[in-house]
Design a protein around this motif. Structure first.
Motif, PDB file in Angstrom:
ATOM      1  N   ARG C  63       0.799  -1.215   0.000  1.00  0.00           N
ATOM      2  CA  ARG C  63       0.000   0.000   0.000  1.00  0.00           C
ATOM      3  C   ARG C  63       0.832   1.266   0.000  1.00  0.00           C
ATOM      4  N   LEU C  64       0.164   2.331  -0.502  1.00  0.00           N
ATOM      5  CA  LEU C  64       0.721   3.685  -0.502  1.00  0.00           C
ATOM      6  C   LEU C  64       2.091   3.771  -1.160  1.00  0.00           C
ATOM      7  N   GLN C  65       2.235   3.061  -2.263  1.00  0.00           N
ATOM      8  CA  GLN C  65       3.492   3.173  -3.001  1.00  0.00           C
ATOM      9  C   GLN C  65       3.387   4.291  -4.022  1.00  0.00           C
ATOM     10  N   THR C  66       4.481   5.021  -4.203  1.00  0.00           N
ATOM     11  CA  THR C  66       4.504   6.060  -5.230  1.00  0.00           C
ATOM     12  C   THR C  66       4.689   5.374  -6.587  1.00  0.00           C
ATOM     13  N   PRO C  67       4.404   6.108  -7.666  1.00  0.00           N
ATOM     14  CA  PRO C  67       4.485   5.507  -8.997  1.00  0.00           C
ATOM     15  C   PRO C  67       5.805   4.752  -9.230  1.00  0.00           C
ATOM     16  N   SER C  68       5.667   3.563  -9.798  1.00  0.00           N
ATOM     17  CA  SER C  68       6.844   2.739 -10.031  1.00  0.00           C
ATOM     18  C   SER C  68       6.616   1.954 -11.312  1.00  0.00           C
ATOM     19  N   ARG C  69       7.545   1.088 -11.648  1.00  0.00           N
ATOM     20  CA  ARG C  69       7.384   0.335 -12.891  1.00  0.00           C
ATOM     21  C   ARG C  69       6.267  -0.686 -12.777  1.00  0.00           C
ATOM     22  N   VAL C  70       6.075  -1.194 -11.577  1.00  0.00           N
ATOM     23  CA  VAL C  70       4.997  -2.172 -11.399  1.00  0.00           C
ATOM     24  C   VAL C  70       3.645  -1.470 -11.348  1.00  0.00           C
ATOM     25  N   HIS C  71       3.592  -0.416 -10.565  1.00  0.00           N
ATOM     26  CA  HIS C  71       2.355   0.354 -10.459  1.00  0.00           C
ATOM     27  C   HIS C  71       2.622   1.739 -11.031  1.00  0.00           C
ATOM     28  N   TRP C  72       2.161   1.942 -12.249  1.00  0.00           N
ATOM     29  CA  TRP C  72       2.525   3.184 -12.952  1.00  0.00           C
ATOM     30  C   TRP C  72       2.049   4.436 -12.239  1.00  0.00           C
ATOM     31  N   LEU C  73       0.893   4.322 -11.547  1.00  0.00           N
ATOM     32  CA  LEU C  73       0.417   5.496 -10.829  1.00  0.00           C
ATOM     33  C   LEU C  73       0.456   5.283  -9.314  1.00  0.00           C
ATOM     34  N   GLY C  74       1.142   4.234  -8.911  1.00  0.00           N
ATOM     35  CA  GLY C  74       1.237   3.983  -7.481  1.00  0.00           C
ATOM     36  C   GLY C  74       0.066   3.161  -6.962  1.00  0.00           C
ATOM     37  N   THR C  75       0.005   3.016  -5.653  1.00  0.00           N
ATOM     38  CA  THR C  75      -1.086   2.259  -5.037  1.00  0.00           C
ATOM     39  C   THR C  75      -1.765   3.099  -3.972  1.00  0.00           C
ATOM     40  N   ASP C  76      -2.993   2.688  -3.646  1.00  0.00           N
ATOM     41  CA  ASP C  76      -3.739   3.412  -2.612  1.00  0.00           C
ATOM     42  C   ASP C  76      -3.528   2.744  -1.261  1.00  0.00           C
ATOM     43  N   GLN C  77      -4.351   3.129  -0.272  1.00  0.00           N
ATOM     44  CA  GLN C  77      -4.101   2.634   1.084  1.00  0.00           C
ATOM     45  C   GLN C  77      -4.416   1.154   1.250  1.00  0.00           C
ATOM     46  N   PHE C  78      -4.994   0.515   0.212  1.00  0.00           N
ATOM     47  CA  PHE C  78      -5.228  -0.926   0.287  1.00  0.00           C
ATOM     48  C   PHE C  78      -4.295  -1.683  -0.650  1.00  0.00           C
ATOM     49  N   GLY C  79      -3.338  -0.979  -1.210  1.00  0.00           N
ATOM     50  CA  GLY C  79      -2.413  -1.640  -2.119  1.00  0.00           C
ATOM     51  C   GLY C  79      -3.008  -1.882  -3.489  1.00  0.00           C
ATOM     52  N   PRO C 238     -16.209  -1.485  -2.802  1.00  0.00           N
ATOM     53  CA  PRO C 238     -14.924  -1.030  -3.309  1.00  0.00           C
ATOM     54  C   PRO C 238     -14.961  -0.502  -4.730  1.00  0.00           C
ATOM     55  N   MET C 239     -16.111   0.012  -5.156  1.00  0.00           N
ATOM     56  CA  MET C 239     -16.229   0.487  -6.533  1.00  0.00           C
ATOM     57  C   MET C 239     -15.183   1.558  -6.831  1.00  0.00           C
ATOM     58  N   ALA C 240     -14.577   1.453  -7.997  1.00  0.00           N
ATOM     59  CA  ALA C 240     -13.547   2.423  -8.366  1.00  0.00           C
ATOM     60  C   ALA C 240     -14.195   3.604  -9.048  1.00  0.00           C
ATOM     61  N   GLU C 241     -14.606   4.578  -8.290  1.00  0.00           N
ATOM     62  CA  GLU C 241     -15.172   5.793  -8.849  1.00  0.00           C
ATOM     63  C   GLU C 241     -14.226   6.920  -8.492  1.00  0.00           C
ATOM     64  N   TRP C 242     -13.976   7.821  -9.450  1.00  0.00           N
ATOM     65  CA  TRP C 242     -12.909   8.791  -9.271  1.00  0.00           C
ATOM     66  C   TRP C 242     -13.107   9.703  -8.061  1.00  0.00           C
ATOM     67  N   GLY C 243     -14.345  10.153  -7.861  1.00  0.00           N
ATOM     68  CA  GLY C 243     -14.587  11.040  -6.715  1.00  0.00           C
ATOM     69  C   GLY C 243     -14.349  10.302  -5.405  1.00  0.00           C
ATOM     70  N   ALA C 244     -14.783   9.042  -5.359  1.00  0.00           N
ATOM     71  CA  ALA C 244     -14.573   8.266  -4.140  1.00  0.00           C
ATOM     72  C   ALA C 244     -13.086   8.027  -3.925  1.00  0.00           C
ATOM     73  N   MET C 245     -12.362   7.827  -5.004  1.00  0.00           N
ATOM     74  CA  MET C 245     -10.919   7.622  -4.872  1.00  0.00           C
ATOM     75  C   MET C 245     -10.251   8.879  -4.328  1.00  0.00           C
ATOM     76  N   ALA C 246     -10.704  10.040  -4.822  1.00  0.00           N
ATOM     77  CA  ALA C 246     -10.139  11.286  -4.310  1.00  0.00           C
ATOM     78  C   ALA C 246     -10.485  11.446  -2.834  1.00  0.00           C
TER      79      ALA C 246
END
Lengths: 313, 533, 291
Positions: C63-79, C238-246
């Motif tokens: 979780r909470l990884q900054t952008p990397s080669r594996v995760h291009w935009l990083g990960t959130d608090q649940f990985g 856990p729906m991926a909706e942009w506002g909820a993600m923000a």
């Protein structure tokens, strides 16, 4: 003219009544009531029922609405179910705080937006025009919560130029003003692009009109043409939209007030809706409806002042 | 330069001076403790509220007859300097301290105490916490310094309840004078701080009561508070609160933080993070009136499939302990051997339970039986960490083939639905300072449909709980509560998730702020606290 | 009552469709917007192929990884992989925009037509629209969501209802202006039914402003839905909706700003695309602004 004003004012009454009834119905025909919020999770059923009866929430809907309406007409908007304060006090205080925010946002968005729009129209197709319109589009599309959080992070936390949150006092004090800047910037920031673009397009439209061509043909200086004739008429749709946006600002303030802990009407309304604090919800919607209606009236008058061609019968 | 330019420059400079001055965050108000919270209290009338946020303020504005010590077991004097309990346990005689005065100046008498307790008990007052004094039959004040309370039966918990914030003693004159405005526009108590100002949803300010001399013995300072003022500031946004604490000095202390910041804050030399345990349990509760969860295999499967360690460590960064039973291990009378009865984390056992019950894995991994998918809707409040907890549980249950649907609602909407039995599973939590508070409320059959929202009914448990309230033998009490918890755990009606810990994060300049676990307030009387300049 | 329709709502003198097409094709900005939207639609449809990872797979160790080669935009608090969530979020946002505006357009245009044609129903319909308009839109949406319960579908309804008055106004004024025209009188005299008139005259006339407003409303609807989710009233986890993600990332701004920033930028891109396209459409269909 006077007859028209009176007629308009009278016509607002059913609108406001209708709004109040609609809100009442939506909230009451829905599951959820404040009695259980007050009672807390461990209260037995009879305690919750007791509270509900005390608050008069077990009466039929129309009875409750009638009670509400009759006291409202006597000036008593009731008490908040949760905070037990007079609705009029709570709502008035919150409304004034939001008004501060909205006015500040409006002022700075007008100060920046209109000149940009005018310049863009005057220097049509120049780099400035293209650049400012594109930037305007960008600003129009960014979500307000992100703008607010970023503004806070950059200007208050990292640079320390402004306080982070809260209201520091009346807006004529230094502390009050300092606390007002960032929230007003955020709220107004969303308005600047729309205003700039609108000013530009209506000015362009006005500049194409016949009377302007006549003035040009008569050899008047360009600047005079723009300022005197075109601008005045261009302001009409801008004024309309400013009016329309005002009611919208009240809602847009919700996010800003949450992020910056501003004790305003938006936050109050949302909290009241979520906790089913019916009297407060009624009060906030009432204020909002009256505001909207008033702004409409004022806008129409400005319209008449700016364009003598419009006559009201 | 031209006059126009000069004007513009002057204006710009003036604006910058006004607006861009030094951040007024560290308000020049010395000796003031500023507490940051996400929401405001509604009222400070002890007989009209139930919220934690109200209670912590009431402890500072009022006093109670007795107090609960920091160890959560010992009852110590409050406004009563001593008390006697009759041999049959049904009569309590309290001797009040002398010289106690309300903020308005009125001297405290036994009649005021009687008035307060009667008002609390009176159905007409509609106090949400009335059931805490349900066993009181009569309160009398034979003289100015003596209060006598008679109960219907022996009660092991009366004193605990008299130490709660809802037992605060109010001034009858103030109540009569202010009527419906009492608790919001005016507050009159005997506490170490006086009500000064309340801007709703913005800040609540109290100032020192210089006459205070009757503080409870659990604090070092029994006299007037060291602080001049205490301010509760309402800051709804988590990030904002954190900024104010770390950078702005806009608040000195807060209990509410984004958990992911904990590791970093623990290392910050400008701050002190005080972590403490509270009597609290967060659980999943099954509504046994719903067919889907009537099968004990399903309930056991969930119990085996949830990895509580991950909840505590990954979401809450170690601030708490996994729960093995419904009662927190730190409260008086907790069952030491609860671990022996508890379900361990074992996805294999979970799968075995489901296999045994005929739930077969479907094509997407979710189990199916008779054409029905095993989807558990879980009701929870949309906040306080529940959505994150449920998301993790969702992932854990998927491993064994159970799907979860999160039904997140705001508070006003959820209680009614739970009382109507709409839920199949619910996630909730509750503070408690003794086993009775949890076990009686939630598992006695007479408390259905609420707060016993699980449809749990076992006559043996009922009998045990009733005995636990009246039998004074401490050893027997232990046995009783151990037995009750064993039955509750066996029935798998709950999945106890975790016992939260709390963190109070304060500026390093704050001294002697000791969190109290009672009712999860954190801030009890702030008489010892001071701030270094 | 003086009408306060937005300035562009009056039906423009009918620009021929081929003229409009030509203008649109020359406008670089709106073509960019259209292209962007087309790309987003493709991403939405082919989300499972585009997204590198499972959007709801929880992996706490990452979780909470900054952008990397594996995760291009990083990960959130649940990985969870943020890029994948944004990709799937495209589906949600576009659907919300479509359905919300669909509800608004459908209901609004119908009511507008009725109000324009029927003198009796005109006043009540306008009165109701005024009532709806005197609510701040977001509060109306919150009240409806509070009433209907949580979930993205109810959000669509709430936002859709809020956009009804705008569409009603436009359709009504189109209908009114068309109704009085000579050729309509003539058609009536020749026996044409109301439905035919609507089909042949009113709708084509109202189409232009309706299209413009509908496109721009999509932008507004997506923003409103995001704001509702931000306030906790929209999509359910856990729906991926942009506002909820923000919203998820808002408490983490100090240390992990990427969690809230990337979804906000996604919202920005979609809204911008709709705005560019809507602007282009407005310019194409209402040529008065050309020199």
């Amino acid at each position: 003219m006077r007859v028209y004003i009176v007629r308009r004012l009278l016509l607002t009454v059913p609108t406001i009544l209708g709004t109040s009834l609609l809100v009442f119905l939506i909230l009451h025909l829905v599951p959820g009531d404040p009695a259980s919020v007050i009672a807390g999770p461990a209260a037995p059923a009879d305690v919750v029922a007791n509270i509900r009866t005390q608050l008069g929430l077990d009466q039929p809907i129309l009875v409750q609405y009638w009670r509400y309406l009759s006291s409202a007409l006597h000036g008593d908007l009731g008490r908040s179910i949760l905070s037990r304060r007079q609705v009029s006090d709570e709502v008035a205080g919150a409304f004034l705080n939001t008004l501060e925010l909205v006015i500040a946002a409006r002022v700075w968005s007008l100060l920046i937006g209109i000149p940009i729009g005018v310049l863009a129209a005057a220097r049509r197709r120049s780099i400035f025009d293209k650049l400012s319109m594109v930037t305007a589009l960008l600003g129009l599309s960014l979500p307000i919560f992100w703008i607010g959080l970023m503004a806070m992070w950059l200007f208050a936390v990292k640079l320390g130029w402004f306080p982070i949150s809260g209201r520091g006092g009346p807006m004529w004090t230094a502390a009050g003003l300092q606390h007002l800047v960032l929230p007003a910037l955020t709220l107004g920031g969303v308005q600047v692009p729309a205003l700039a673009r609108l000013t530009r397009s209506s000015l362009l439209e006005a500049l194409n009109q016949d009377y302007v061509r006549t003035a040009r043909a008569k050899g008047l200086a360009e600047r005079l043409v723009v300022a005197k004739h075109a601008l005045k008429n261009a302001m009409l749709p801008v004024v309309t939209v400013i009016g329309l946006q005002f009611a919208g600002l009240l809602g847009g303030a919700v996010v800003t007030e949450t992020i910056f802990s501003w004790p305003g009407l938006g936050r109050l309304a949302v909290t009241a809706i979520l906790t089913r604090d019916f009297p407060i919800v009624q009060g906030t919607i009432l204020v909002s409806a009256v505001t909207f209606v008033t702004i409409n009236l004022l806008t129409d008058f400005l319209y008449a002042v700016l364009d003598p061609r419009i006559k009201y019968t | 330069m031209s006059t126009r330019t000069a004007w513009w420059s002057a204006l710009t400079v003036a604006l910058l001076l006004t607006l861009g001055g030094p951040t007024p965050g560290a308000q020049a108000q010395p000796n003031t403790l500023i507490i940051g919270q996400p929401t405001d209290a509604d009222s400070l009338d002890p007989h009209k509220v139930s919220a934690v946020i109200a209670v912590e303020r009431m402890y500072n504005l009022y006093d109670t007859l007795v107090n609960l010590d920091f160890n959560m077991e010992t009852i110590v004097p409050g406004l009563a300097e001593s008390w006697k309990i009759s041999p049959d346990g049904k009569t309590y005689t309290f001797k009040l301290k002398r010289g106690v005065k309300f903020h308005s100046g009125k001297a405290l008498t036994a009649q005021d105490v009687k008035y307060s307790l009667d008002r609390w008990r009176d159905p007409a007052t509609a106090s949400p916490t009335r059931s805490r004094v349900a066993e009181v039959e009569e309160v009398t004040a034979p003289d100015e310094q003596t209060v006598v309370i008679r109960t219907k039966d022996r009660s092991n918990y009366l004193l605990f309840n008299l130490a709660s914030g809802f037992a605060s003693i109010v001034n009858p004159d103030a109540i009569k004078q202010h009527g419906a405005n009492y608790g919001t526009l005016a507050v009159d108590g005997t506490g170490p701080f006086k009500f000064k100002e309340w801007v709703l949803r913005d800040r609540f300010v109290v100032e020192r009561n210089p006459e205070y001399r009757w503080g409870p013995p659990m604090f070092k300072n029994r006299g007037p508070a060291k602080l001049d003022r205490v301010v509760w500031r309402v800051i709804p946004e988590d990030a904002t609160r954190l900024f104010e604490l770390e950078q702005g000095g806009g608040i000195n202390v807060s209990r509410w933080i984004t958990f992911s910041e904990l590791p970093r804050l623990r290392k910050d030399p400008k701050l002190r993070v005080v972590e403490y345990k509270v009597g609290y349990v967060v659980y999943l509760g099954f509504n046994m009136n719903k067919e889907l969860v009537q099968d004990i295999h399903v309930r056991r499967a969930v119990n085996y499939a949830v990895k509580k360690d991950d909840i505590v460590n990954e979401i809450f960064y170690g601030l708490g302990t996994p729960a093995q039973g419904p009662v927190s291990p730190i409260v008086a009378g907790a069952w030491k051997d609860v671990g022996k009865a508890a379900y361990e984390y074992s996805p294999a056992k979970a799968r075995a339970q489901l296999d045994e019950a005929g739930w077969k894995p479907g094509s997407d991994g979710i189990r199916v039986k008779n054409g029905k998918r095993l989807v558990l809707p879980i009701h929870a409040i949309a906040g306080y960490g529940y959505p994150d907890t449920l998301t993790l549980i969702q992932a854990q249950l998927r491993e064994v083939g159970i799907d979860v649907e999160q039904v997140l609602l705001e508070e006003a909407a959820i209680w009614g639905r739970l009382a109507a039995g709409e839920h199949t599973v619910m996630a909730m939590g509750n503070p408690h300072s003794n086993p009775d508070e949890i076990l009686m409320f939630y598992f006695h059959s007479k408390n259905r449909p609420t707060p016993n929202r699980f449809g749990f009914a076992d006559p043996k448990v009922d009998a045990l709980l009733e005995e636990g309230r009246t039998n004074p033998d401490k050893k027997r009490q232990q046995e009783i509560y151990a037995e009750v918890q064993k039955k509750v755990i066996e029935s798998a009606v709950w999945v106890p998730l975790w016992h939260p810990g709390r963190a109070m994060i304060m500026s390093a300049r704050v001294t002697d702020l000791r969190p109290h676990a009672i009712y999860d307030v954190g801030y009890h009387k702030l008489v010892d606290v001071s701030i270094a300049p | 009552m003086a009408t306060l329709a937005p300035p562009d709502a009056e039906a423009a003198p009918a620009a021929s469709h081929s003229d409009a097409w030509r203008r649109l094709r020359r406008d670089g900005a709106s073509l960019a917007g259209a292209a962007c939207l087309a790309a987003l639609v493709l991403i939405a449809i082919f989300a499972p192929l585009v997204a590198p990872q499972d959007p709801i797979r929880v992996a706490m160790r990452e979780r909470l990884q900054t952008p990397s080669r594996v995760h291009w935009l990083g990960t959130d608090q649940f990985g969870r992989d943020i890029l994948s969530r944004i990709v799937y979020g495209t589906r949600v946002s576009l659907t919300v925009g479509l359905i919300a505006v669909g509800i608004g357009l459908g209901l609004g245009a119908t009511l507008g037509l009725v109000a324009g044609f029927s003198r009796r129903l005109d006043y009540p319909i306008i009165a109701i629209m005024d009532v709806l308009l005197s609510f701040p839109q977001i509060l109306l949406a919150i009240a409806i969501v509070a009433a209907l319960g949580p979930g993205i579908f109810n959000t669509m309804i709430a936002v859709g209802i809020g956009s009804v008055p705008g569409f009603t106004r436009i359709t009504r004024s189109s209908t009114l202006s068309i109704r009085e025209r000579d050729y309509v009188e003539a058609a009536r005299a020749l026996g044409a039914t109301g439905a035919r008139i609507i089909r042949l005259h009113v709708l084509p006339n109202a189409a232009a402003p309706l299209i413009v407003v509908a496109t721009l409303s999509m932008a507004g609807a997506i923003l409103s839905a995001a704001i509702l989710s931000f306030l906790g009233l929209g999509a359910r986890p856990p729906m991926a909706e942009w506002g909820a993600m923000a919203a998820d990332g808002r408490g983490l701004i100090a240390q992990y700003p990427h969690v809230a920033t990337f979804p906000s930028l996604a919202i920005f891109v979609v809204v911008l695309a709709f705005n560019l396209l809507g602007d282009g459409l407005r310019d194409a269909l209402d040529p008065q602004l050309e020199d």
